[in-house]
Design an enzyme around this catalytic site. Structure first.
Site, PDB file in Angstrom:
ATOM      1  CD  GLU A  15      48.655  42.254  39.167  1.00 44.33           C
ATOM      2  OE1 GLU A  15      49.744  41.867  39.656  1.00 44.33           O
ATOM      3  OE2 GLU A  15      48.119  43.325  39.485  1.00 44.33           O
ATOM      4  CD  GLU A  44      43.017  46.044  40.530  1.00 45.84           C
ATOM      5  OE1 GLU A  44      44.086  46.663  40.763  1.00 45.84           O
ATOM      6  OE2 GLU A  44      42.942  44.797  40.540  1.00 45.84           O
TER       7      GLU A  44
END
Length: 396
Positions: free
Chosen positions: A195, A301
């Site tokens: 991220e 994910e």
């Protein structure tokens, strides 16, 4: 359904009847989806077989890509372990391998939870993803405190800022070295950085970035390669990679790093998605964009919320969820896996961010936006481990 990318699951079903519980489970496992294609309330809640009674997802996709699940150490026992062994051939730690879990204080290591996951994967011949070496969240504050006990980001003196930068990179390198050397024989793919792209554009203004610029990304990959060897597969992982602007920012960063010789093997697409978002076209474009750089793609994910964003109007109990909504979720899972199969040459792994609907971080989001009450149901197995319409769509 495009039959070109689908195959019958009769053989897998036969195997599942042998290993999933014996003759008593035959009727349940043969029940399958209703002929109407839509589940009624009782049919949805009670008449479907349990996850361990049906054909294996990992066997279904064994010629295309791995099928994984995120786990906590306590889930490696009982029914959940049975489901993991039956349906998944890859694992990732949901939290146990993040920096704050492994090294909460400098030089003090906590390996218990991570080791348990590693041992389970090893025992059952599963692939193992590592999540994550570097992240702006769930990282202990000591990383960013200078030798005088002050926050590095508050320093204004240029010489001290440079010293802090080197200290932070040294701490990061030591963390990566220690972790990679311990697990390099078991981990098959590493989320090196997580991220790093900001939703508003450009690089995330994390403490890592404020102190080191982009050097922390470069050094993290170089350190992982140094201690993991050439066989280590190194990934940069992010969410909302389907959003064109964020996809482009990530692409430009990765392209620049590759041109500098930074060892990146692939991109992890978190894929926290919703029934109505993103489009299949944007999802395809994201995979294809990074494939054009010669990189692998992994879905890291995956979960599919029943709601839009924010998740207002969440249902307060599982029984309140309409059958039609679960059918819409099934339709979207069908489209998604159809795309994954079409692009299977460029996608090596698809990992769900959980096992079943009784454990999902999305419940917390539902409660957050609904006065403390709310649930979500993002997976293909329900809160009682029964199969949902989505399972039947992706197993066919």
């Amino acid at each position: 359904m495009i039959t070109l990318f689908r195959k019958p699951f009769v053989a897998g079903l036969a195997i599942s009847l042998l290993v999933g519980g014996g003759i008593g489970n035959v009727a349940a496992a043969q029940g399958g989806p209703p002929k109407s294609g839509v589940f009624g309330e009782n049919e949805k809640r009670n008449d479907q077989p349990f996850a361990w009674q049906v054909a294996s997802l990992s066997e279904r996709y064994q010629e295309q890509f791995d099928i994984g699940a995120a786990v906590e150490p306590y889930q490696l026992e009982g029914r959940q372990a049975q489901i993991l062994k039956h349906h998944y051939n890859s694992l990732v730690a949901e939290n146990a391998m993040k920096p704050e879990s492994l090294q909460p204080r400098e030089g003090e290591w906590n390996w218990e939870g991570a080791d348990k996951i590693v041992e389970f994967a090893r025992k059952h011949n599963m692939e193992l993803r590592f999540h994550t070496l570097v992240w702006h969240s769930q990282v202990p504050e000591w990383f960013f405190i200078d030798e005088d006990g002050n926050r590095m980001v508050d320093e204004t003196d240029p010489d001290k800022r440079e010293a802090n930068k080197q200290l932070l990179l040294e701490r990061m390198e030591n963390h990566i070295k220690t972790v990679v050397e311990r697990y390099k024989d078991d981990v098959t793919s590493w989320d090196v950085v997580n991220e790093v792209i900001d939703d508003g554009g450009g690089l995330r203004e994390s403490e890592w970035y404020q102190i080191t610029g982009t050097d922390y990304i470069k050094v993290a990959f170089e350190t992982a390669r140094k201690y993991g060897g050439e066989e280590a597969k190194l990934y940069i992982n992010d969410y909302n990679t389907e959003v064109p602007s964020k996809r482009d920012d990530l692409y430009n960063l990765v392209k620049d790093l590759l041109e500098q010789g930074v060892p990146i093997d692939g991109v992890g697409h978190q894929s926290h998605i919703q029934i109505g978002w993103p489009s299949i076209e944007d999802t395809r474009a994201s995979f294809e964009k990074f494939t054009s750089l010669g990189l692998d793609n992994q879905v890291t994910e995956l979960d599919m919320s029943l709601y839009g964003w924010p998740p207002t109007g969440a249902y307060t109990s599982y029984d309140d969820i309409p059958a039609e909504l679960l059918q819409a979720q099934a339709d979207r899972y069908d489209q998604l896996f159809e795309l994954y199969e079409e692009l299977a040459a460029d996608i090596s792994s698809v990992t769900f961010w959980g096992i079943a609907d009784n454990h999902t971080w999305l419940d917390g989001r539902a409660r957050e936006y609904n006065n403390g009450v709310g649930i979500d149901a993002p997976f293909v197995f329900d809160h009682n481990y029964r199969v949902k319409p989505a399972y039947w769509r992706i197993i066919d």
